[in-house]
Design a protein around this motif. Sequence first.
Motif, PDB file in Angstrom:
ATOM      1  N   ASP A   1       6.651  43.735 -17.158  1.00 32.89           N
ATOM      2  CA  ASP A   1       8.239  43.803 -17.383  1.00 32.89           C
ATOM      3  C   ASP A   1       9.117  43.244 -16.829  1.00 32.89           C
ATOM      4  N   TYR A   2       8.619  42.480 -15.536  1.00 34.81           N
ATOM      5  CA  TYR A   2       9.313  41.482 -14.689  1.00 34.81           C
ATOM      6  C   TYR A   2       9.576  40.337 -15.521  1.00 34.81           C
ATOM      7  N   TYR A   3       8.362  39.751 -15.932  1.00 33.66           N
ATOM      8  CA  TYR A   3       8.425  38.391 -17.021  1.00 33.66           C
ATOM      9  C   TYR A   3       8.996  38.609 -18.308  1.00 33.66           C
ATOM     10  N   LYS A   4       9.230  39.828 -18.652  1.00 33.63           N
ATOM     11  CA  LYS A   4       9.904  40.002 -20.032  1.00 33.63           C
ATOM     12  C   LYS A   4      11.058  39.129 -20.425  1.00 33.63           C
ATOM     13  N   ALA A   5      12.202  38.999 -19.662  1.00 34.93           N
ATOM     14  CA  ALA A   5      13.289  38.417 -19.627  1.00 34.93           C
ATOM     15  C   ALA A   5      13.336  37.026 -19.115  1.00 34.93           C
ATOM     16  N   LEU A   6      12.109  36.710 -18.596  1.00 34.69           N
ATOM     17  CA  LEU A   6      12.142  35.319 -18.023  1.00 34.69           C
ATOM     18  C   LEU A   6      11.642  34.207 -19.002  1.00 34.69           C
ATOM     19  N   PRO A   7      12.045  32.924 -18.782  1.00 31.00           N
ATOM     20  CA  PRO A   7      11.285  31.836 -19.620  1.00 31.00           C
ATOM     21  C   PRO A   7       9.871  31.867 -19.357  1.00 31.00           C
ATOM     22  N   ALA A   8       9.057  31.528 -20.353  1.00 30.53           N
ATOM     23  CA  ALA A   8       7.518  31.263 -20.528  1.00 30.53           C
ATOM     24  C   ALA A   8       7.179  30.517 -19.314  1.00 30.53           C
ATOM     25  N   ASP A   9       7.734  29.613 -18.892  1.00 31.92           N
ATOM     26  CA  ASP A   9       7.206  28.601 -17.595  1.00 31.92           C
ATOM     27  C   ASP A   9       7.692  29.150 -16.199  1.00 31.92           C
ATOM     28  N   ALA A  10       8.251  30.267 -16.339  1.00 36.33           N
ATOM     29  CA  ALA A  10       8.784  30.962 -14.838  1.00 36.33           C
ATOM     30  C   ALA A  10       7.594  31.213 -13.946  1.00 36.33           C
ATOM     31  N   PRO A  11       7.790  30.660 -12.699  1.00 39.40           N
ATOM     32  CA  PRO A  11       6.923  30.852 -11.697  1.00 39.40           C
ATOM     33  C   PRO A  11       6.363  32.271 -11.304  1.00 39.40           C
ATOM     34  N   TRP A  12       4.980  32.141 -10.886  1.00 41.00           N
ATOM     35  CA  TRP A  12       4.552  33.473 -10.757  1.00 41.00           C
ATOM     36  C   TRP A  12       4.963  34.035  -9.284  1.00 41.00           C
ATOM     37  N   GLN A  13       5.393  35.209  -9.211  1.00 38.66           N
ATOM     38  CA  GLN A  13       5.842  35.694  -7.779  1.00 38.66           C
ATOM     39  C   GLN A  13       4.635  36.084  -7.232  1.00 38.66           C
ATOM     40  N   ASN A  14       4.980  36.309  -5.780  1.00 38.26           N
ATOM     41  CA  ASN A  14       3.976  36.861  -4.946  1.00 38.26           C
ATOM     42  C   ASN A  14       4.343  38.495  -4.734  1.00 38.26           C
ATOM     43  N   PHE A  15       3.870  39.194  -5.701  1.00 40.41           N
ATOM     44  CA  PHE A  15       4.465  40.390  -5.827  1.00 40.41           C
ATOM     45  C   PHE A  15       3.479  41.380  -4.849  1.00 40.41           C
ATOM     46  N   PRO A  16       4.503  42.172  -4.393  1.00 43.88           N
ATOM     47  CA  PRO A  16       3.794  43.296  -3.417  1.00 43.88           C
ATOM     48  C   PRO A  16       2.900  44.252  -3.952  1.00 43.88           C
ATOM     49  N   LEU A  17       1.985  44.511  -3.302  1.00 40.83           N
ATOM     50  CA  LEU A  17       0.843  45.493  -3.655  1.00 40.83           C
ATOM     51  C   LEU A  17       1.417  47.090  -4.040  1.00 40.83           C
ATOM     52  N   PRO A  18       0.797  47.578  -5.023  1.00 45.35           N
ATOM     53  CA  PRO A  18       1.325  48.800  -5.368  1.00 45.35           C
ATOM     54  C   PRO A  18       1.252  49.714  -3.836  1.00 45.35           C
ATOM     55  N   MET A  19       1.902  50.714  -4.017  1.00 45.79           N
ATOM     56  CA  MET A  19       2.138  51.657  -2.735  1.00 45.79           C
ATOM     57  C   MET A  19       1.772  53.246  -3.092  1.00 45.79           C
ATOM     58  N   LEU A  20       1.128  53.839  -2.582  1.00 50.47           N
ATOM     59  CA  LEU A  20       0.831  55.154  -2.815  1.00 50.47           C
ATOM     60  C   LEU A  20       1.804  56.159  -1.902  1.00 50.47           C
ATOM     61  N   ILE A  21       2.630  57.024  -2.294  1.00 47.07           N
ATOM     62  CA  ILE A  21       3.710  57.634  -1.604  1.00 47.07           C
ATOM     63  C   ILE A  21       3.598  59.246  -1.972  1.00 47.07           C
ATOM     64  N   ASP A  22       4.067  60.062  -1.001  1.00 45.85           N
ATOM     65  CA  ASP A  22       4.234  61.321  -1.173  1.00 45.85           C
ATOM     66  C   ASP A  22       5.457  61.692  -1.525  1.00 45.85           C
ATOM     67  N   ALA A  23       5.826  62.897  -1.953  1.00 41.60           N
ATOM     68  CA  ALA A  23       6.954  63.437  -2.386  1.00 41.60           C
ATOM     69  C   ALA A  23       8.119  63.134  -1.609  1.00 41.60           C
ATOM     70  N   THR A  24       8.084  62.631  -0.596  1.00 45.10           N
ATOM     71  CA  THR A  24       9.297  62.357   0.236  1.00 45.10           C
ATOM     72  C   THR A  24       9.314  60.913   0.451  1.00 45.10           C
ATOM     73  N   GLY A  25       8.323  60.288  -0.127  1.00 45.82           N
ATOM     74  CA  GLY A  25       8.426  58.433  -0.241  1.00 45.82           C
ATOM     75  C   GLY A  25       7.634  58.065   0.859  1.00 45.82           C
ATOM     76  N   ARG A  26       7.226  58.917   1.643  1.00 50.53           N
ATOM     77  CA  ARG A  26       6.328  58.349   2.801  1.00 50.53           C
ATOM     78  C   ARG A  26       5.178  57.521   2.243  1.00 50.53           C
ATOM     79  N   CYS A  27       4.767  56.493   2.894  1.00 49.15           N
ATOM     80  CA  CYS A  27       3.790  55.606   2.404  1.00 49.15           C
ATOM     81  C   CYS A  27       2.375  56.262   2.871  1.00 49.15           C
ATOM     82  N   LEU A  28       1.308  56.477   1.838  1.00 43.69           N
ATOM     83  CA  LEU A  28       0.020  56.988   2.218  1.00 43.69           C
ATOM     84  C   LEU A  28      -1.103  56.069   2.119  1.00 43.69           C
ATOM     85  N   GLY A  29      -0.750  54.665   1.717  1.00 42.21           N
ATOM     86  CA  GLY A  29      -1.556  53.523   1.411  1.00 42.21           C
ATOM     87  C   GLY A  29      -1.197  52.613   0.452  1.00 42.21           C
TER      88      GLY A  29
END
Length: 183
Positions: free
Chosen positions: A82-110
Motif C-alpha cells: 500500500d505504501y509503494y502503490k502511489a510511488l514510482p517503481a524505483d522509489a527507495p526501500w524504507q526502513n519500516f517499523p516492525l508490526p506491533m501487537l496492541i490491546d484495546a487501549t492501544g498499549r503495546c503488547l509486543g
Amino acid sequence: MSAPAWWRACLCTASFAWACAAQAHDFVTIAPAACTPVEQGMGLPADMAAYRAAVKVCPLAQPTAPHTAQAQVRLLSVFTDDYYKALPADAPWQNFPLPMLIDATGRCLGRIGHLFPADPPQELTISAGRWQRGIPHELRLKVRSPAVGGDATLPSLHWNARSGGYAAKNTHPSQDKTSCPPT
C-alpha cells in the motif's frame, strides 16, 4: 489394575488427547484482507506515524467469539504494498517499523520480528491460537520466501500474563525484536 481403574486411566488419556487435539486446531491464520486502515483519530506509535496512510489494524479474534465482541489483541502493521502503490517503481526501500501487537487501549503488547504481510519477496503468515478469555496465548510465525534460503519458521511468541505482553521463548536478549519500544 482393576477394571474401574483401567477405565479411569483410559478416560483420562482420551480426555487429555482430545484436549491436545482441540488446542492444536484452534489456531486462526490472520488474513491480510481482514485488516482495515487505521481510523484518523487513532494514535500511532511515533515510528509508524510517517506511514499512517499504509498502516492497517488486524484483529486477532477467536473464530468462536461473537462477531460483536471486540478483539482484545490487534496487530498494527505498515502494509508495504500500500505504501509503494502511489510511488514510482524505483522509489527507495524504507526502513519500516516492525508490526506491533496492541490491546484495546492501544498499549503495546509486543512486536513481530518481521514485516506483515509482506517484506518483498517474502510473506509472513501469523497464526494465533491457544485462546484463553479471548487472548491468543501463542502466535506462530512462518515466512514464505522464493529466495534460495526458502521458507522459515520464526520463534513463536507466547503470552506472559505476568508482564502483560508477548515474547519469544528461548531467544537471546540481543536477538529479541519483539519487545515494545520505550515510551
